[in-house]
Design a protein around this motif. Structure first.
Motif, PDB file in Angstrom:
ATOM      1  N   ASP A   1      32.837  38.379  36.210  1.00 31.05           N
ATOM      2  CA  ASP A   1      33.699  37.352  36.426  1.00 31.05           C
ATOM      3  C   ASP A   1      33.890  36.916  34.936  1.00 31.05           C
TER       4      ASP A   1
ATOM      5  N   ILE B   1      35.601  32.000  34.107  1.00 27.30           N
ATOM      6  CA  ILE B   1      34.915  31.105  35.503  1.00 27.30           C
ATOM      7  C   ILE B   1      34.357  29.953  34.629  1.00 27.30           C
TER       8      ILE B   1
ATOM      9  N   VAL C   1      27.983  39.385  41.592  1.00 30.99           N
ATOM     10  CA  VAL C   1      28.276  39.252  40.473  1.00 30.99           C
ATOM     11  C   VAL C   1      27.173  39.184  39.560  1.00 30.99           C
TER      12      VAL C   1
ATOM     13  N   VAL D   1      29.088  36.803  33.831  1.00 29.12           N
ATOM     14  CA  VAL D   1      30.348  35.795  33.543  1.00 29.12           C
ATOM     15  C   VAL D   1      30.586  35.577  32.294  1.00 29.12           C
TER      16      VAL D   1
ATOM     17  N   ASN E   1      39.798  37.466  37.667  1.00 28.67           N
ATOM     18  CA  ASN E   1      38.881  36.236  37.679  1.00 28.67           C
ATOM     19  C   ASN E   1      39.093  35.381  38.493  1.00 28.67           C
ATOM     20  N   SER E   2      38.284  34.355  38.875  1.00 30.77           N
ATOM     21  CA  SER E   2      38.378  33.311  39.987  1.00 30.77           C
ATOM     22  C   SER E   2      38.706  31.925  39.207  1.00 30.77           C
TER      23      SER E   2
ATOM     24  N   THR F   1      36.505  37.036  42.943  1.00 31.21           N
ATOM     25  CA  THR F   1      36.495  38.604  42.524  1.00 31.21           C
ATOM     26  C   THR F   1      35.978  39.289  43.810  1.00 31.21           C
TER      27      THR F   1
END
Length: 296
Positions: A5, A8, A26, A29, A213-214, A226
């Protein structure tokens, strides 16, 4: 399935989110510095926040088998507040830190002269420190904001292919792609993009230089977006390799431009500066002692 990700805001999330993200695949990040909702009143509050992104959040992420990096900057919204602008003078000593993989989020909120100045200054900082830049496009007047952003980037010392333009949508993706920048999309439950629109964009424009991305901030958001995009890509006929490219290899390639990206998760420590995330002795702690290595 391995997922990265690339944008985030884990400061806004709970340890349950870290566990759910690990379970979903995941393994890495990047957390950009952003506006926290409550206005800051001095540069000192930025510095405490930067320290947390460099220390506490990597510590938390490592407990759940996730590699954590950050980007640091004066965000566009607070670039308009004279109380906050002096943080620009403090940024150089933070941008040399190993865990910083870009300057960001920079860009536009309301497209003011103060934001012009902050964007240009921070693009120069990125160039000076050999870092790429993560650029936030405004939530309003997105196409005008994109064009103004690209004009400033073109006038800077930072090459276009070291810039990630984020929060894109159907109205901005073509011009952003034509510029040679990397393309960022934030997938939310209600606003910005959703999974269906994201997959439609991938079908039309392809997976090259695309990062999904979230964002997952303190508003209504979902740190598992994601994975939901990945699942829908497969359901819509994309291959496993396509998914790996968009949701792993592309963010790795962009942030590797910093020369600092490390995907190995550090061995989890019991405490960070004397503080622990534990509240009593857990029965079956889901931390990384039992978790496989990053990328596994």
């Amino acid at each position: 399935m391995r997922l990265f990700d690339p944008h985030i805001h884990m400061t806004s999330r709970t340890t349950d989110d870290y566990q759910a993200m690990y379970t979903a695949g995941v393994r890495a990040v990047v957390e950009p510095a952003f506006w926290l909702g409550q206005p800051r009143t001095s540069p000192a509050s930025f510095l405490d926040y930067f320290d947390a992104l460099l220390g506490w959040e990597p510590f938390r992420a490592a407990q759940y088998g996730i590699a954590h990096h950050c980007t640091l900057a004066l965000n566009p919204k607070e670039a308009n507040d004279p109380r906050c602008v002096p943080v620009l003078d403090e940024l150089p000593r933070y941008l040399v830190k190993d865990n910083v993989v870009a300057v960001g989020e920079i860009g536009y909120d309301s497209m003011t002269p103060a934001e012009d100045t902050a964007l240009a200054a921070q693009l120069q900082l990125a160039a000076d420190h050999g870092l790429p830049a993560l650029v936030h496009t405004p939530h309003r007047d997105k196409l005008a904001g994109l064009r103004r952003t690209l004009d400033v980037v073109r006038e800077s010392a930072l090459p276009m292919d070291r810039v990630l333009i984020d929060h894109l949508n159907e109205t901005t993706v073509k011009e952003a792609k034509d510029s040679g920048c990397w393309l960022g999309f934030s997938v939310y439950p209600d606003t910005k993009m959703d999974e269906d629109r994201m997959v439609a964009i991938l079908k039309e424009h392809g997976p090259e230089r695309v990062l999904v991305n979230s964002a997952a901030d303190w508003g209504r958001s979902d740190p598992l977006k994601t994975r939901k995009v990945a699942d829908l890509m497969l359901a819509e006929g994309f291959t496993d390799d396509d998914v790996d490219r968009v949701l792993w290899r592309n963010p790795v390639a962009f942030y590797e431009l910093s020369g600092r990206l490390t995907l190995d998760v550090p061995a989890p420590q019991d405490t960070h500066e004397g503080n622990s995330i534990q509240r009593g002795a857990p029965k079956d702690a889901p931390g990384p002692a039992a978790a496989p290595a990053a990328g596994a």
